[in-house]
Design an enzyme around this catalytic site. Structure first.
Site, PDB file in Angstrom:
ATOM      1  N   ASP A   1      -7.904  -4.838   0.155  1.00 32.67           N
ATOM      2  CA  ASP A   1      -8.515  -5.515  -0.988  1.00 32.67           C
ATOM      3  C   ASP A   1      -8.361  -7.029  -0.922  1.00 32.67           C
ATOM      4  OD1 ASP A   1      -9.186  -3.091  -2.360  1.00 32.67           O
ATOM      5  OD2 ASP A   1      -7.047  -2.864  -2.756  1.00 32.67           O
TER       6      ASP A   1
ATOM      7  N   HIS B   1       0.871  -1.179   0.000  1.00 34.99           N
ATOM      8  CA  HIS B   1       0.000   0.000   0.000  1.00 34.99           C
ATOM      9  C   HIS B   1       0.902   1.221   0.000  1.00 34.99           C
ATOM     10  CE1 HIS B   1      -3.133   2.836   1.243  1.00 34.99           C
ATOM     11  NE2 HIS B   1      -4.012   1.907   0.942  1.00 34.99           N
TER      12      HIS B   1
END
Lengths: 381, 381
Positions: B317, B266
């Site tokens: 996700d 991320h």
């Protein structure tokens, strides 16, 4: 609760002065009052070029050959039709819609009807850009006719985009002066670097979203009164004033009440907006052609008073207002016509973002409380 | 021609590290792996709170009283219906649409049917925010049923948003475990500071455009595969792998081919994404409730191999993919469910932008040619 003011000098409120990317599309020198599309000065383009030529320039970063230009004019015409399903829905709901809301919703809807929907190649994206630019004038023209209960008019073949638009809107051949004025207005509004709508399009495109999505984000942003709405405000002011002799009194009163005079000053230009001169000339010429110079004369008077009292020069919105008004275009379409032109710049920027992509994700400075303890709802006061 | 790389160190490509505004909505500490909504740690909220409570928190920057929460749950239900004209058009064109394209087009369209369309007061904007959040689940559920040729199902009264959504989608009462898992997923995806879609919403709102427009810009941005699409890619990978014993071989091969493994790493978090833990637990619990733990087990195996080979941790996700898959949600709806949750954060940011507005307009560094002379088209080569 509004957020507390930033105590951190590193917070770049409004991103003012922050350079967010490089671009080869547009250069603005606010001090000198210079606007350049891909190397060409806006004055040269306004005097010598056409909207289609500028469109090619923004997309390809060079002027077209004669053959390329003819192909583009032809392709725009070929792609100007709206699928029947969309048209009949537009006819049904047109009376409910605002022009910019219509554009946002229907450009978004067109994505699903694109013959290359789902394709992501550079060639497919260029085709989609062309379809978007080609269809926006048809949407605006159809919307205005439908909401009045009028039927669609199919313009003859062989027209440029500006003329086709006026034909679709008014249902008849426009005066050559009107057609020329619209074309120049489209050239002048085509591109302006990272204005809010273009920047929104690039933020969207930075996620590699499709070009219809990124254009929809731009339309949604242009709809805001601080961005696209100023020329509508100008015309409301002109109507309110009503005649040249009332200009000075009106402006003095507005300024005394600290109300904003729309169409003056610009965050970027410290001199006169270079686009305003051309629109001023067009507005005058068209007024004479239509035998209605009142809007132009009031505008000139306002410009003089504003310079004298506030030292401010008119921007692009100021003279486009009297120009469109003289043409007989409904005021509430003005911003959508801005969008019709700017769709060229938006799509150019979206394609440029795709060519050299980086996700656009700044930071926020958190100014709220920290370490709060969750209290079960029955124990809350 | 891609733009030349920036020679100017002041160009903040992707605005990485640039602080664009202050905000009281969300704090992220990427080093510590901390996510805070308006002062409350995400772990507390995931374990104790509900989506409706978080929605109130994001909008009002405090937790609701019992009465306020009951009113919000009720108001969301009351406002979840879609006008008949929109529904019948959606039914007609659903088979053509992608889920995110549908959401972009139909949220945009809802603007015209809002009972306070044209109203700009803070109270009207809060009402519109509520209507947007309330109607998105209905749009997604109806879209999925319509494209399969199924009829709408009207869920019973008194459900929370997560349960109502699952009821609308599947046409029957969901398992309590599924309802709870969906609610927690909505809490976890609700807000994440200036991600690209939220930032796009703020750029749009900075022009004082209406809240439907700004939300449409956010949806258009979330649609991009670099933003909202990652959990769909994760599930495609899980399906391709097929069973736990094939995980290591698959990942090693993908990494050797330098292909990206979606759902890991991320831009903000340097540690494990704090949201991933909760989704992992939910995914396991739900797998057991459904008697189908394969997706969860593969996910755990991938997480282990990725940590070993690349030192990367899963992000939000990664586990939402196996969670939704286990629930039986069609993969191509995943991003729209992310949007259904994030509409809470988007609208909170839009309202905050309105409260303390400044137009967001950065600069571009022009890297193209200058001073080109316009050559008449007949003289061009």
């Amino acid at each position: 609760m509004p957020p507390k003011p930033a105590e951190n000098p590193n917070v770049k409120v409004g991103l003012e002065g922050v350079i967010a990317a490089t671009s080869q599309i547009c250069a603005i020198d606010g001090e000198k009052g210079e606007l350049v599309y891909a190397g060409y000065n806006i004055h040269d383009l306004a005097e010598n070029s056409t909207f289609e030529e500028v469109l090619f320039l923004l997309w390809h970063l060079r002027l077209p050959t004669k053959r390329e230009l003819e192909k583009l004019v032809h392709d725009l015409e070929e792609n100007s039709e709206i699928p029947h399903e969309i048209m009949s829905f537009l006819e049904k709901i047109a009376p409910r819609l605002s022009a910019m809301g219509m554009l946002r919703t229907f450009v978004s809807m067109l994505a699903h009807f694109d013959p290359e929907a789902g394709e992501r190649s550079p060639a497919a994206n260029e085709n989609k850009a062309l379809r978007i630019v080609a269809k926006i004038p048809t949407l605006i023209g159809a919307f205005d006719r439908f909401r009045k209960g009028d039927r669609l008019v199919v313009p003859p073949k062989g027209l440029n985009l500006a003329t086709r638009f006026l034909h679709q809107l008014f249902g008849k051949e426009p005066l050559p002066e009107a057609s020329k004025a619209m074309d120049v207005a489209l050239v002048l509004h085509a591109e302006h670097s990272f204005n809010a709508s273009t920047f929104a399009a690039r933020v969207a495109a930075g996620t590699l979203t499709d070009i219809y999505s990124a254009t929809t984000a731009a339309i949604a942003t242009l709809k805001g009164p601080l961005h696209g709405g100023a020329n509508e405000e100008v015309i409301k002011m002109l109507r309110q004033i009503g005649s040249v002799d009332r200009v000075r009194g009106f402006i003095e009163e507005e300024l005394a009440e600290k109300r904003r005079i729309f169409g003056f000053g610009h965050r970027v230009y410290k001199t006169m907006d270079p686009r305003a001169t051309h629109l001023m000339k067009m507005s005058e010429a068209l007024g004479k052609a239509h035998g209605e110079t009142k809007w132009f004369e009031m505008s000139i008077a306002i410009q003089k008073v504003m310079k004298e009292l506030k030292g401010l020069d008119p921007n692009v919105d100021f003279y486009s207002a009297s120009l469109y008004q003289t043409m007989g275009i409904p005021v509430d379409l003005f911003t959508s016509i801005f969008g019709m032109s700017r769709s060229s710049g938006w799509t150019a920027h979206i394609l440029e973002q795709y060519r050299n992509n980086r996700l656009i994700r700044p930071l926020a400075e958190y100014t709220g409380p920290r370490g709060l303890k969750y209290v079960p709802i029955d124990q809350r006061k």
